[in-house]
Write a protein that holds these residues in place. Structure first.
Motif: not given
Length: 289
Positions: A168, A254, A258
């Motif tokens: 990211p 993403l 995360q």
């Protein structure tokens, strides 16, 4: 302006080779030669237009395995292994072939320190480097005084730190004009087997979660097996190219990965441990009153 070799009679589909690639095993093509239109010229000078074979994400794998002996004071001794297959193996092999043993040790020390605070490398060995064979495996042992954190009598494990999911960070911009293009699809897996003290139990003994999108998928799990906690996670990237009009959805995927990577595992002292279900019932009872 590049020539590679094709031997049609060696295997059912033939063997493709790029003699300029030092890190790629026999019968494999580097990622930049895959899925490309090529002109195959035979002995009689006839030419046929063909496409070179293209590996799937399952062929390009990076696997991290740790066996952790965790003390009550959060220090640990770890036996680990990194397994590279396919394109990740070829790229890492190219890097290692031009490095000295000292330089490889220094790289590995940084690699471990980024994933575990206070990591000190004890030893390492490499297989699959020379001769060039898949998989490429780097086995190592290290120790750390800070494998986990303590908070209010709890031991806090952060398995997502081992994955070190930085993708990211490369897509911080809100807008994009051009498509995102990855060199190859891949799979990244983490498998941790953590020996915990008989004085502790995980707050949640069994856990599973997942994310699925058109761009890839991710899975997380852990399970208590006696006094061993087995933790697993994997990240799959399906697509090589992400169109610009799908960029926002790709960033959302993403961000989800995360965020879920950050989930902590809480270990409680047995004598102060209360099952989550009992805690929930107590809260509901108080609210009803």
């Amino acid at each position: 302006n590049h020539a590679i070799a094709y031997c049609p009679g060696i295997a059912p589909e033939g063997i493709w080779m790029d003699a300029t690639e030092k890190g790629c095993p026999f019968d494999q093509l580097p990622w930049y030669d895959q899925g490309m239109p090529v002109l195959v010229i035979g002995d009689d000078s006839t030419a046929i237009l063909r496409m070179t074979p293209l590996d799937t994400s399952l062929s390009n794998r990076l696997i991290t395995e740790w066996q952790v002996d965790l003390d009550d004071n959060t220090s640990a001794r770890i036996a680990g292994k990194i397994t590279f297959m396919g394109a990740p193996a070829s790229e890492k092999r190219e890097e290692l072939l031009s490095s000295s043993q000292k330089e490889i040790g220094e790289w590995l020390e940084i690699y471990l320190a980024e994933r575990c605070s206070g990591a000190s490398l004890d030893s390492f060995t490499i297989t699959g480097l020379q001769p060039v064979t898949d998989p490429l495996e780097i086995s190592y042992s290290f120790h750390s005084p800070l494998f986990a954190r303590k908070r209010a009598g709890q031991i806090i494990l952060e398995p997502g730190a081992v994955a070190l999911f930085e993708l990211p960070n490369y897509f911080a911009s809100d807008d994009r004009v051009h498509p995102v293009r990855f060199r190859f699809p891949f799979v990244y897996e983490v498998d941790l087997l953590i020996q915990i003290s008989e004085n502790y139990l995980p707050e949640i003994p069994v856990y599973q979660d997942s994310v699925l999108s058109p761009f890839g998928s991710a899975n997380w799990s852990w399970q208590l097996e006696g006094q061993q906690l087995r933790v697993g996670m994997n990240h799959y990237l399906f697509q090589n190219d992400i169109p610009a009009d799908q960029y926002s959805a790709f960033r959302d995927f993403l961000r989800q990965v995360q965020e879920k990577n950050r989930k902590e595992i809480l270990l409680h002292l047995k004598n102060s441990y209360t099952q989550p279900a009992l805690k929930l019932n107590m809260i509901e009872h108080v609210e009803d009153e």
